[in-house]
Design a protein around this motif. Structure first.
Motif, PDB file in Angstrom:
ATOM      1  N   ALA A   1       7.394  -5.692 -10.655  1.00  0.00           N
ATOM      2  CA  ALA A   1       7.354  -6.623 -10.465  1.00  0.00           C
ATOM      3  C   ALA A   1       7.502  -7.448 -12.158  1.00  0.00           C
ATOM      4  CB  ALA A   1       5.553  -6.704 -10.446  1.00  0.00           C
ATOM      5  N   LEU A   2       8.146  -6.100 -13.230  1.00  0.00           N
ATOM      6  CA  LEU A   2       8.419  -6.751 -14.601  1.00  0.00           C
ATOM      7  C   LEU A   2       9.440  -7.011 -14.645  1.00  0.00           C
ATOM      8  CD1 LEU A   2       6.686  -4.184 -16.702  1.00  0.00           C
ATOM      9  CD2 LEU A   2       6.608  -6.247 -16.426  1.00  0.00           C
ATOM     10  N   THR A   3      10.877  -6.026 -12.973  1.00  0.00           N
ATOM     11  CA  THR A   3      11.941  -6.550 -12.845  1.00  0.00           C
ATOM     12  C   THR A   3      12.070  -7.552 -12.216  1.00  0.00           C
ATOM     13  OG1 THR A   3      12.390  -4.283 -12.800  1.00  0.00           O
ATOM     14  CG2 THR A   3      14.028  -5.151 -12.010  1.00  0.00           C
ATOM     15  N   THR A   4      11.482  -7.557 -11.207  1.00  0.00           N
ATOM     16  CA  THR A   4      11.893  -8.773 -10.254  1.00  0.00           C
ATOM     17  C   THR A   4      11.434 -10.286 -11.540  1.00  0.00           C
ATOM     18  OG1 THR A   4      10.690  -7.755  -8.856  1.00  0.00           O
ATOM     19  CG2 THR A   4      10.272 -10.679  -8.449  1.00  0.00           C
ATOM     20  N   LEU A   5      10.301 -10.317 -12.739  1.00  0.00           N
ATOM     21  CA  LEU A   5      10.376 -11.374 -13.799  1.00  0.00           C
ATOM     22  C   LEU A   5      11.299 -11.287 -14.495  1.00  0.00           C
ATOM     23  CD1 LEU A   5       5.919 -11.135 -14.402  1.00  0.00           C
ATOM     24  CD2 LEU A   5       7.136 -12.604 -13.684  1.00  0.00           C
ATOM     25  N   TYR A   6      11.666 -10.215 -15.118  1.00  0.00           N
ATOM     26  CA  TYR A   6      13.014 -10.140 -15.499  1.00  0.00           C
ATOM     27  C   TYR A   6      14.440 -10.716 -14.758  1.00  0.00           C
ATOM     28  CZ  TYR A   6      16.400  -8.726 -19.017  1.00  0.00           C
ATOM     29  OH  TYR A   6      17.679  -8.448 -19.554  1.00  0.00           O
ATOM     30  N   ALA A   7      14.610 -10.794 -13.954  1.00  0.00           N
ATOM     31  CA  ALA A   7      15.996 -11.120 -13.006  1.00  0.00           C
ATOM     32  C   ALA A   7      15.269 -12.362 -13.361  1.00  0.00           C
ATOM     33  CB  ALA A   7      15.466  -9.952 -11.772  1.00  0.00           C
ATOM     34  N   ALA A   8      13.991 -13.053 -12.604  1.00  0.00           N
ATOM     35  CA  ALA A   8      14.006 -14.643 -12.595  1.00  0.00           C
ATOM     36  C   ALA A   8      14.303 -15.307 -13.778  1.00  0.00           C
ATOM     37  CB  ALA A   8      13.017 -14.342 -11.888  1.00  0.00           C
ATOM     38  N   HIS A   9      13.758 -14.715 -14.765  1.00  0.00           N
ATOM     39  CA  HIS A   9      13.613 -15.175 -16.891  1.00  0.00           C
ATOM     40  C   HIS A   9      15.398 -14.965 -16.461  1.00  0.00           C
ATOM     41  CE1 HIS A   9      12.964 -16.356 -20.009  1.00  0.00           C
ATOM     42  NE2 HIS A   9      13.246 -15.246 -20.799  1.00  0.00           N
TER      43      HIS A   9
ATOM     44  N   LYS B   1       1.169  -1.711   0.041  1.00  0.00           N
ATOM     45  CA  LYS B   1      -0.061   0.058   0.735  1.00  0.00           C
ATOM     46  C   LYS B   1       0.631   1.631  -0.255  1.00  0.00           C
ATOM     47  CE  LYS B   1      -4.697  -1.357   1.839  1.00  0.00           C
ATOM     48  NZ  LYS B   1      -5.585  -1.009   3.121  1.00  0.00           N
ATOM     49  N   ARG B   2       2.083   1.170   0.858  1.00  0.00           N
ATOM     50  CA  ARG B   2       3.167   2.509   0.480  1.00  0.00           C
ATOM     51  C   ARG B   2       4.179   2.728  -1.006  1.00  0.00           C
ATOM     52  NH1 ARG B   2       7.730  -0.068   4.438  1.00  0.00           N
ATOM     53  NH2 ARG B   2       5.970  -0.634   5.432  1.00  0.00           N
ATOM     54  N   TYR B   3       3.118   1.661  -1.710  1.00  0.00           N
ATOM     55  CA  TYR B   3       3.869   1.900  -2.889  1.00  0.00           C
ATOM     56  C   TYR B   3       2.723   2.665  -3.944  1.00  0.00           C
ATOM     57  CZ  TYR B   3       7.688  -0.498  -0.846  1.00  0.00           C
ATOM     58  OH  TYR B   3       8.425  -1.097  -0.451  1.00  0.00           O
ATOM     59  N   THR B   4       3.313   3.234  -5.093  1.00  0.00           N
ATOM     60  CA  THR B   4       2.185   3.876  -5.961  1.00  0.00           C
ATOM     61  C   THR B   4       2.315   2.770  -7.702  1.00  0.00           C
ATOM     62  OG1 THR B   4       4.237   4.519  -7.429  1.00  0.00           O
ATOM     63  CG2 THR B   4       3.299   5.819  -5.798  1.00  0.00           C
ATOM     64  N   PRO B   5       0.905   2.262  -8.039  1.00  0.00           N
ATOM     65  CA  PRO B   5       0.803   1.268  -8.923  1.00  0.00           C
ATOM     66  C   PRO B   5       1.957   1.571 -10.596  1.00  0.00           C
ATOM     67  CG  PRO B   5      -1.312   3.037  -8.752  1.00  0.00           C
ATOM     68  CD  PRO B   5      -0.192   3.848  -7.598  1.00  0.00           C
ATOM     69  N   TRP B   6       2.038   2.646 -10.197  1.00  0.00           N
ATOM     70  CA  TRP B   6       3.623   2.795 -11.200  1.00  0.00           C
ATOM     71  C   TRP B   6       4.952   1.888 -10.668  1.00  0.00           C
ATOM     72  CZ3 TRP B   6       5.834   3.435 -16.043  1.00  0.00           C
ATOM     73  CH2 TRP B   6       6.896   3.291 -16.122  1.00  0.00           C
TER      74      TRP B   6
END
Length: 590
Positions: free
Chosen positions: A59-67, A48-53
Motif C-alpha cells: 500500500a505504501l509503495t503504491t501511494l508513493y508511486a502515485a504521488h 487473504k493470501r498476503y500477510t499484513p506486512w
C-alpha cells in the motif's frame, strides 16, 4: 477545497474540511460491512493470501508511486530545483539550506503549542520529520512567509535558543573564560537618545583580570532582519572569533522592530559606542586606563546598523574617535525593493571595474545593459530560500514602521548606500564579505565602489593619487556559490568554519595594524569631564593626513580567497544564468 468553493480559503475552512473527511472515514469504517462494498469484497478475498506486512508495504509503495507518477512518466515542468541548487549554490551551502529549512518548518509547525516545554519537544520532532521530506518543508516555509509576523519570525530565526540546539552549541564551542551578559544604562539627560537599559553579551578567552586590562576589543552588532535574534543566536561564530583572536567580543542586544522601529535600535547601538568611548570602556568592565581600540562588526541587518553607526560617529559634534576598522557580513545597504540599478550607481561601479584588468566584453555581457538600467541582485535572486522578496518586504515594513517622513532615496542612516562622499572619505578600514547569490550582493558592490571613489576624490583634492595598492583599506570579497546567512551555518556546514576563520583573521589584522592606545590614535584628543555625571566627553579633531591601514594577508586567507571568492565583475555572467534559468532557458551545460 471547501474554502475555495466558499470563495474564502482560510485555515478555518481547512480545519472544517479535515473534520469532515475524518467523520466520513469513521462512517465508512463503522457503518459499512467489514469487507467493504461488493468490489472491495473481491479485493478482500484476493488479499487473504498476503500477510499484513506485505499489504502494508504494498500500500505504501503504491501511494508513493502515485504521488511521484509525474516524475516517473516525465510529466514534470522544467527542473527548477536542479537549476536553483546545482547551478546556483555549492554542495555545502545546499546541505545547510536543507537543514535550516527543516528546522524552520518544524518551528513554524509547532509555534502554537503550549506549554513551552511541549513546544520545544514537538519542534524537534517536526524538524526531524521535515529532514526526510524537504519539499514539504519548503512548501510550509513558503506558505508561512506570505503572511509572516514578528512572532513567527522570532520563533523560526531564534532557533539557536532551543534547548537542544543551544546545548549542542555550547558542547562544540571553544572553552572561554568569560561568557556573560551585562547591562548598561542610557540616560537621555546625559546626552543619549533615550532612557534605556541595553544588554550586552561578552565572550572572552581569558580571565576577568585580563579582560579588565584589554586595550582592544570587537564590538558586534548582530543581524536578524532588524526584527529578531539576540547575540546568543550568533554564538557559534562569536565564540569562534573570541577563541581565535584572543580579543573580547562585545555584542549588543538592541531593541527590535516592529515594537521599536527605526531609528530606535540604531540609536541604542550608537549610544553604546558613545558610552564606551566616554568611559574608556569602564562601562563594560575595562579598567579605563586607556582609550580602547574598537573594531566594529555586524552581519546582515547588523552590518547595515554598523555602517549607520559609523555615519553618526563621523557627524557627531564634538567629534568622536572612529573604530579602527569596520567589518560587514552580507549587509543590507539599501532598505527597499527596487529591482533596478540606476544609471548613476551603475556608472560608479563601471568606473571602479574599468580600473582593473577586466576585458571590455565583460561589461557588455550584463543583463539589461543598453536599456538605461540593469536589473539588480534582488531581481535576479527574488526566489532565494533565505531572503525571498515577500520576506524582505515584511522585514522592511516592520523596520521602517510606516514613517511617511523618511526619504528612502536619501536617508543614509536607513540606507548607508546613500552616504555622501564627504562622509565616506572619512571611513575607517572597511571589509565587506557577502555571497555571490545573495539578493543583497549588489548593495555591497555599489557601496564599495562609492567608498573607493570618495577616498580617491579626497586624495586627489590633497594632491595625492591613489593606486590600487592604496585601496587595501577597502576590501570586498564575494563568496562563490552561497547566498545569505552562511555565518549561521557554522555548526552544520564544515566548510563555513574556514570562512569564519578568514573573517576572524581580518578582525585581528584591523586591530594589529592600528596604532597602540598609547599613541595618538585618535588625532588631537582632549578630554573634559562633564559636570556632575562623571562621563568623559571626547573632543577629537580629524587628522590632516590619514594613514592607510595596510592589509596583511596570511597564506591561509590568500589561498581561501583564491579558491572561494569572485570579483565584482565575473558574477554578472553568473547573474545572466540566473535570469535565464528563471525563464527555463538553458545557457550552459551542467
Amino acid at each position: 477545497m471547501l474554502g475555495h468553493i466558499a470563495g474564502r480559503p482560510s485555515p478555518s475552512w481547512d480545519k472544517i474540511q479535515a473534520v469532515v473527511v475524518l467523520f466520513m472515514s469513521y462512517i465508512a469504517l463503522r457503518k459499512m460491512p467489514a469487507a467493504g462494498p461488493g468490489p472491495f469484497q473481491r479485493v478482500h478475498r484476493l488479499l487473504k493470501r498476503y500477510t499484513p506486512w506485505q499489504i502494508l508495504i504494498g500500500a505504501l509503495t503504491t501511494l508513493y508511486a502515485a504521488h511521484h507518477a509525474d516524475l516517473l512518466l516525465g510529466l514534470t515542468p522544467a527542473e527548477s530545483e536542479k537549476k536553483m541548487f546545482s547551478r546556483r549554490y555549492t554542495r555545502g551551502y545546499t546541505r545547510g539550506l536543507w537543514i535550516l529549512s527543516a528546522l524552520d518548518a518544524g518551528f513554524f509547525t509547532s509555534q502554537n503549542i503550549q506549554p513551552k516545554a511541549l513546544r520545544d519537544t514537538m519542534s524537534a520532532i517536526f524538524s526531524i520529520y521535515y529532514l526526510f521530506f524537504p519539499k514539504r518543508a519548503l512548501e510550509k516555509n513558503n506558505m508561512m512567509l506570505k503572511t509572516i509576523t514578528p512572532v513567527h519570525m522570532r520563533r523560526s530565526w531564534e532557533k539557536m535558543l532551543h534547548p537542544v540546539i543551544r546545548l549542542m552549541t555550547w558542547i562544540n564551542a571553544p572553552k572561554l573564560g568569560i561568557r556573560r551578559e551585562i547591562q548598561v544604562q542610557l540616560e537621555k539627560g546625559k546626552g543619549y537618545h533615550s532612557d534605556a537599559t541595553v544588554t550586552l553579551t561578552i565572550f572572552f578567552k581569558g580571565t576577568e583580570e585580563e579582560f579588565a586590562l584589554a586595550e582592544s576589543f570587537i564590538l558586534d552588532i548582530p543581524g536578524g532582519g532588524f526584527v529578531a535574534m539576540n547575540p546568543l543566536c550568533h554564538a557559534d561564530y562569536l565564540m569562534a572569533w573570541a577563541a581565535q583572536t584572543g580579543l573580547p567580543i562585545v555584542s549588543i542586544d538592541y531593541k527590535k522592530a516592529p515594537e521599536y522601529p527605526f531609528p530606535h535600535g540604531l540609536f541604542e547601538c550608537f549610544d553604546v559606542y558613545k558610552m564606551i568611548v566616554a568611559t574608556r570602556g569602564a562601562c563594560i568592565g575595562l579598567n579605563g586606563s586607556v582609550q580602547p581600540r574598537i573594531a566594529l562588526a555586524g552581519d546582515s541587518a547588523g552590518g547595515t546598523l554598523s555602517a549607520s553607526v559609523i555615519n553618526m560617529i563621523i557627524e557627531h559634534s564634538p567629534r568622536l574617535p572612529l573604530p579602527v576598522g569596520l567589518l560587514m557580513v552580507y549587509p543590507c545597504m539599501q532598505v527597499g525593493l527596487d529591482f533596478w540599478i540606476s544609471n548613476k550607481d551603475l556608472a560608479v561601479v563601471e568606473e571602479e571595474i574599468s580600473r582593473g584588468p577586466i576585458p571590455e566584453d565583460a561589461l557588455k555581457a550584463r543583463p539589461g545593459r543598453g536599456d538605461g538600467m540593469t536589473l539588480n541582485s534582488k531581481a535576479a535572486f527574488m526566489d532565494d530560500t533565505v531572503l525571498g522578496t515577500a520576506f524582505m518586504r515584511a522585514l522592511m515594513v516592520m523596520y521602517i514602521g510606516g514613517d511617511p517622513t523618511l526619504d528612502l532615496k536619501s536617508n543614509y542612516l536607513v540606507s548607508p548606500i546613500h552616504t555622501p562622499d564627504h562622509i565616506l572619505a572619512q571611513y575607517p578600514r572597511t571589509y565587506i564579505i557577502t555571497g555571490e547569490k545573495d539578493p543583497l550582493v549588489d548593495d555591497s558592490i555599489i557601496f564599495m565602489a562609492k567608498l573607493r571613489q570618495a577616498k580617491r576624490k579626497q586624495a586627489a583634492a590633497a594632491g595625492v593619487t591613489l593606486s590600487e595598492d592604496d585601496h587595501s583599506d577597502t576590501t570586498l570579497r564575494i563568496v562563490s556559490g552561497v547566498s545569505h546567512a552562511f555565518m549561521q551555518m557554522t555548526g552544520i556546514v564544515p566548510e563555513m568554519r574556514d570562512l569564519v576563520q578568514v573573517v576572524g583573521e581580518e578582525l585581528v589584522d584591523m586591530i594589529r595594524a592600528s596604532p597602540s592606545p598609547s599613541e595618538s590614535s585618535w588625532g588631537e584628543v582632549s578630554t573634559q569631564s562633564l559636570e556632575g555625571d562623571g562621563i568623559v566627553q571626547i573632543n577629537a579633531q580629524t587628522p590632516k593626513t590619514s594613514k592607510v591601514s595596510t592589509r596583511t594577508i596570511s597564506p591561509f586567507v590568500l589561498q581561501w580567497e583564491q579558491q572561494n571568492t569572485r570579483d565584482a565583475v565575473t558574477i554578472y555572467e553568473h547573474r545572466r544564468v540566473a535570469y535565464l534559468d528563471q525563464f527555463g532557458i538553458d545557457s550552459h551545460d551542467d
